[in-house]
Design an enzyme around this catalytic site. Structure first.
Site, PDB file in Angstrom:
ATOM      1  N   HIS A   1       0.871   2.891   8.720  1.00  0.00           N
ATOM      2  CA  HIS A   1      -0.107   3.071   7.651  1.00  0.00           C
ATOM      3  C   HIS A   1       0.051   4.414   6.932  1.00  0.00           C
ATOM      4  O   HIS A   1      -0.670   4.706   5.979  1.00  0.00           O
ATOM      5  CB  HIS A   1      -1.516   2.942   8.246  1.00  0.00           C
ATOM      6  CG  HIS A   1      -2.595   2.751   7.247  1.00  0.00           C
ATOM      7  ND1 HIS A   1      -3.641   3.646   7.093  1.00  0.00           N
ATOM      8  CD2 HIS A   1      -2.813   1.776   6.330  1.00  0.00           C
ATOM      9  CE1 HIS A   1      -4.450   3.222   6.148  1.00  0.00           C
ATOM     10  NE2 HIS A   1      -3.975   2.095   5.663  1.00  0.00           N
TER      11      HIS A   1
ATOM     12  N   ASP B   1      14.149  16.288  -0.719  1.00  0.00           N
ATOM     13  CA  ASP B   1      15.086  17.374  -0.392  1.00  0.00           C
ATOM     14  C   ASP B   1      14.576  18.283   0.722  1.00  0.00           C
ATOM     15  O   ASP B   1      14.894  19.484   0.758  1.00  0.00           O
ATOM     16  CB  ASP B   1      15.400  18.204  -1.639  1.00  0.00           C
ATOM     17  CG  ASP B   1      16.201  17.415  -2.667  1.00  0.00           C
ATOM     18  OD1 ASP B   1      16.683  16.314  -2.325  1.00  0.00           O
ATOM     19  OD2 ASP B   1      16.342  17.890  -3.807  1.00  0.00           O
TER      20      ASP B   1
END
Length: 486
Positions: free
Chosen positions: A404, A411
């Site tokens: 959930h 990056d």
């Protein structure tokens, strides 16, 4: 008599076609995505009466007259509060990392407030850890506690949190609790609502479900935020509702829900507090603007703290901002893009951004639960897999329960965590909250959590996917056509 019935018959037919024509014209005149408009028109022409009723109930964003008036009325005072907050220059970040710079500028210009620095963050991945930390903070609260959740399900440790909250109210802490009417129906039917009010807690049933007002306010517009603010300097948010997974939806066949929450100390609590005050005023008409951060009571770690921007979405908040933020994050990625969501029904623009990232060499991964509690969304999600796989996106299907968590990592440095699913409802409709964190240290912590999810997932094989049965392909395309409505 025959003439009378003939006239009535023709009037009914004329009214029927005028109604269809009127709704059709309304759909065409609204500024909405073409797939959404086409899906609504198809429903109306195949099942006219059902389609018209559905469109008038769920097709347009109606906050309701009273709430809309409150939303308009609150902005002058809110804008003044935001302007006054800018005098606290020590809390605002001036520089961001290259990967986060564009997104932070977007958020500042759209919301009128910059990202705040000097925050301490802790990621919590176990429900017991979340509730134990929350109980400790509630027990130490001195002034005020504000909470909002989509679901509060009585049972297990959720009851322990409720007991600690009532104890805080009895000792003089000002406690406010806002819960979504539909999501927390079990709570409002239980004795807990009355017990809390008797203890002195202000309990508000947000966006109350009322079938008598179905055409006056969109019933599937929900308060989906999950936030806790304590003494204006401790805050929590993330994907977890106030439920004990051991007692929640045990018969759904998807396993225990797996969530992520962030516990924070610092100026971000003030940013989240203004979001809560707006929600409270829209729902109750009462103004509760939070105080600005007080450097005398708030430990401020400028050197070591995290920089965070808070994005609030929903009626009354900057339109389309969370969608813009996700697009900006995807296009900013140069090396890695990892997205975690339980419900994946993206817009065409977001799908294109994800695929484009993979096609320009970014290592893109999407982590989804293998079993979903929503049959419709589960099948609609599958309709996007072929295009994603063809672009080089890795799709991981989590097998350890219903994942959930809602998170994005770009990056290893730019993180987005909060309540927003990658579906139309979260992107365009519900009241949601997202944290944007510019910090490599936090990114490393989030990456470790995502790596753990991947270790408990199965990588979808593109070759096997192409060999799936024809009936599955047909079902996927059918649900895909209606995906703009989900």
């Amino acid at each position: 008599m025959t003439t009378f019935y003939t006239v009535v018959n023709w009037l009914v037919i004329l009214g029927y076609w005028l109604l269809i024509a009127g709704v059709t014209l309304r759909i065409l005149m609204k500024r909405r995505a073409v797939p959404s408009a086409m899906a609504w028109l198809l429903i109306i022409y195949i099942l006219p009466l059902v389609g018209i009723i559905a469109y008038l109930s769920f097709g347009e964003l109606h906050l309701g007259k009273r709430r809309a008036e409150r939303a308009r009325a609150m902005w002058p005072s809110t804008a003044k509060w935001l302007n006054d907050l800018k005098a606290c220059k020590h809390i605002f970040a001036e520089d961001n990392s290259p990967v986060a710079e564009s997104l932070f500028k977007l958020c500042e210009r759209r919301q009128g407030i910059g990202g705040v620095k000097g925050n301490q963050l802790q990621l919590l991945t176990e429900s017991d850890d979340v509730m134990q930390a929350l109980i400790r903070d509630i027990q130490l609260a001195r002034h005020n506690i504000e909470m909002v959740f989509y679901i509060w399900q009585p049972g297990g440790m959720a009851d322990s949190v409720a007991e600690s909250l009532m104890a805080a109210a009895r000792r003089g802490v000002h406690c406010r609790l806002m819960l979504d009417s539909a999501g927390s129906v079990a709570f409002f039917r239980s004795p807990w609502a009355a017990m809390m009010r008797n203890a002195g807690i202000e309990v508000v049933e947000a966006l109350k479900v009322n079938l008598m007002r179905v055409f006056l306010r969109r019933m599937d517009l929900r308060q989906h935020r999950k936030m806790v603010m304590i003494d204006n300097y401790i805050a929590y948010t993330g994907s977890m509702n106030m439920v004990d997974p051991r007692y929640f939806k045990q018969d759904s066949g998807v396993g225990q829900w797996i969530d992520l929450m962030a516990r924070m100390e610092g100026p971000v609590a003030t940013s989240m507090g203004i979001v809560y005050s707006c929600d409270w005023e829209i729902e109750t008409g009462k103004r509760i603007l939070p105080p600005p951060p007080d450097v005398n009571i708030m430990p401020f770690e400028e050197a070591s703290g995290h920089t965070i921007h808070t994005i609030a979405s929903g009626p009354g908040f900057p339109e389309d901002l969370i969608h813009q933020a996700l697009l900006t994050a995807a296009y900013a990625a140069k090396e890695h893009l990892i997205m975690t969501t339980p419900y994946f029904v993206p817009s065409d623009d977001l799908l294109h951004a994800i695929c484009t990232a993979a096609q320009r060499g970014v290592d893109v991964s999407i982590i989804l639960p293998r079993k979903n509690d929503s049959l419709l969304v589960g099948w609609a999600s599958r309709a996007f897999f072929t295009e994603l796989l063809a672009a080089g996106v890795k799709i991981y299907q989590f097998e350890g329960g219903l994942l959930h968590t809602k998170s994005v990592l770009v990056d290893g440095e730019l993180s987005l965590v909060g309540t927003v699913n990658l579906d139309m409802r979260s992107l365009w409709l519900n009241f949601e909250i997202t944290l944007v964190i510019d910090d490599a240290g936090f990114g490393s912590d989030l990456a470790a959590v995502q790596d753990d999810y991947i270790s408990r997932s199965r990588l979808l094989d593109a070759r096997l996917w192409l060999k799936r049965p024809l009936w599955q392909r047909i079902a996927e395309r059918l649900f895909y056509f209606f995906s703009p409505l989900l």
